[in-house]
Design an enzyme around this catalytic site. Structure first.
Site, PDB file in Angstrom:
ATOM      1  N   LEU A 160       0.836  -1.200   0.000  1.00 60.21           N
ATOM      2  CA  LEU A 160       0.000   0.000   0.000  1.00 60.21           C
ATOM      3  C   LEU A 160       0.872   1.251   0.000  1.00 60.21           C
ATOM      4  CD1 LEU A 160      -2.768   1.352   0.130  1.00 60.21           C
ATOM      5  CD2 LEU A 160      -2.609   1.216   2.629  1.00 60.21           C
ATOM      6  N   TYR A 161       1.986   1.199   0.726  1.00 58.47           N
ATOM      7  CA  TYR A 161       2.909   2.341   0.732  1.00 58.47           C
ATOM      8  C   TYR A 161       3.322   2.698  -0.692  1.00 58.47           C
ATOM      9  CZ  TYR A 161       7.303   4.901   1.244  1.00 58.47           C
ATOM     10  OH  TYR A 161       8.306   5.826   1.128  1.00 58.47           O
ATOM     11  N   ALA A 162       3.732   1.694  -1.474  1.00 57.02           N
ATOM     12  CA  ALA A 162       4.126   1.939  -2.858  1.00 57.02           C
ATOM     13  C   ALA A 162       2.961   2.463  -3.674  1.00 57.02           C
ATOM     14  CB  ALA A 162       4.668   0.650  -3.470  1.00 57.02           C
TER      15      ALA A 162
END
Length: 337
Positions: free
Chosen positions: A151-153
């Site tokens: 999700l960060y990416a």
């Protein structure tokens, strides 16, 4: 010039603020000092320049629309460097809403501030993690980034796309920088070098994922900061040779927009990184060998030829020197014997 820098209590942001102040810029710092990790470390970073006559600090959260609007309206920055974000790839799995609030909604507030106040150039942090499932090495900005693994990416990929849309609609020059593994003094406690150093000094085992065989483009923070500042001084223009029938992801023919990798083009295996750390500490690590973690990629390798061509970006600090500088800082800061 007057530069708004978000995340000035952070690892990279604090170094960027210092660099800009040293060269004579006026810096407006914006940071929430959240408790994702040790707030005292964040305060200590800020203390290095908090009283500088050309520095103004705003305690605020990017997700707070009114706070961001007030920062732009009051200080009217000419350029913006957005480094504030909820960091930590693994933390996102447990706290997805925090990531979207900070990294997506917060970034929208930055874009709106740039639009409303005619900002000359927005430089923002992206990440090598956007390459995701892609295994073509070295990673190039001209490759697809449609398969993020965390999700960060995904939030950082969203930032890139949001910036392009604002560049197209409102003519805001936007540059996204895809950071590769950054390390050095004043680093984050949740990052490998910090965790390893703390554990080795305490005589505790370190977790070595993928049995230490993955490679990273480890990049010393001073080299990253030099690249950020050089890019800040070079706003992008529309790409005159961009082909809409075969669109290049790295640039745009319809917006003043660029994406660059920023990192070291020489990779180092994790086991070598640990070996250098052992030499600097004068102490061997107890290694707990583990398989690759979910969401991690086996290797990252940065193709920085575009950044070299644009601003003559050339990382200078070797892993041997960089890790030694980190250990020196760590020993001083934590008063290790």
């Amino acid at each position: 010039m007057k530069v708004l820098v978000t995340g000035t209590a952070g690892f990279i942001g604090s170094h960027v603020a210092l660099k800009l102040l040293e060269r004579g810029d006026e810096v407006i710092g914006f940071d929430s000092l959240n408790d994702y990790y040790d707030v005292n470390l964040k305060k200590a970073r800020l203390a290095r320049f908090m009283n500088h006559p050309s520095y103004t600090h705003i305690h605020g959260d990017l997700a707070d629309r009114a706070a961001v609007e007030a920062a732009f309206a009051t200080h009217k920055p000419q350029r913006v460097i957005n480094l504030a974000a909820q960091a930590g790839v693994r933390y996102a799995a447990e706290n997805p809403h925090i990531y979207v609030a900070s990294n997506v909604t917060g970034f929208l507030h930055i874009l709106e501030g740039c639009r409303q106040h005619g900002v000359e150039h927005l430089v923002f942090a992206s990440t090598s993690s956007v390459y995701g499932a892609n295994r073509a090495m070295p990673f190039s900005e001209h490759q697809s980034t449609e398969h993020p693994l965390t999700l960060y990416a995904a939030t950082k990929k969203a930032n890139e796309q949001m910036a392009h849309s604002y560049g197209h609609l409102y003519g805001i020059p936007c540059t996204g920088l895809r950071f590769f593994t950054v390390y050095g003094p004043w680093g984050r406690p949740d990052m490998a070098l910090f965790l390893f150093t703390k554990a080795i000094l305490a005589g505790e085992p370190i977790k070595v994922f993928n049995h230490g065989h993955h490679k990273r483009s480890f990049t010393y923070v001073d080299d990253i900061v030099e690249g950020i500042v050089r890019i800040l001084d070079n706003p992008p223009a529309k790409d005159a040779v961009w082909d809409a029938t075969a669109p290049d992801p790295a640039s745009s023919g319809v917006a003043p927009f660029r994406i660059y990798n920023i990192g070291n083009d020489e990779t180092v295996e994790l086991l070598r990184y640990i070996e250098v750390l052992e030499q600097c500490l004068g102490k061997k690590a107890q290694m707990q060998m583990l398989p690759l973690q979910a969401g991690d990629v086996p290797d990252t390798e940065a193709d920085v030829s575009e950044l070299i061509a644009a601003v003559d970006y050339r990382p200078k600090v070797s892993v041997e020197k960089g890790v030694a500088e980190f250990v020196k800082w760590y020993s001083d800061y934590y008063q290790c014997s």
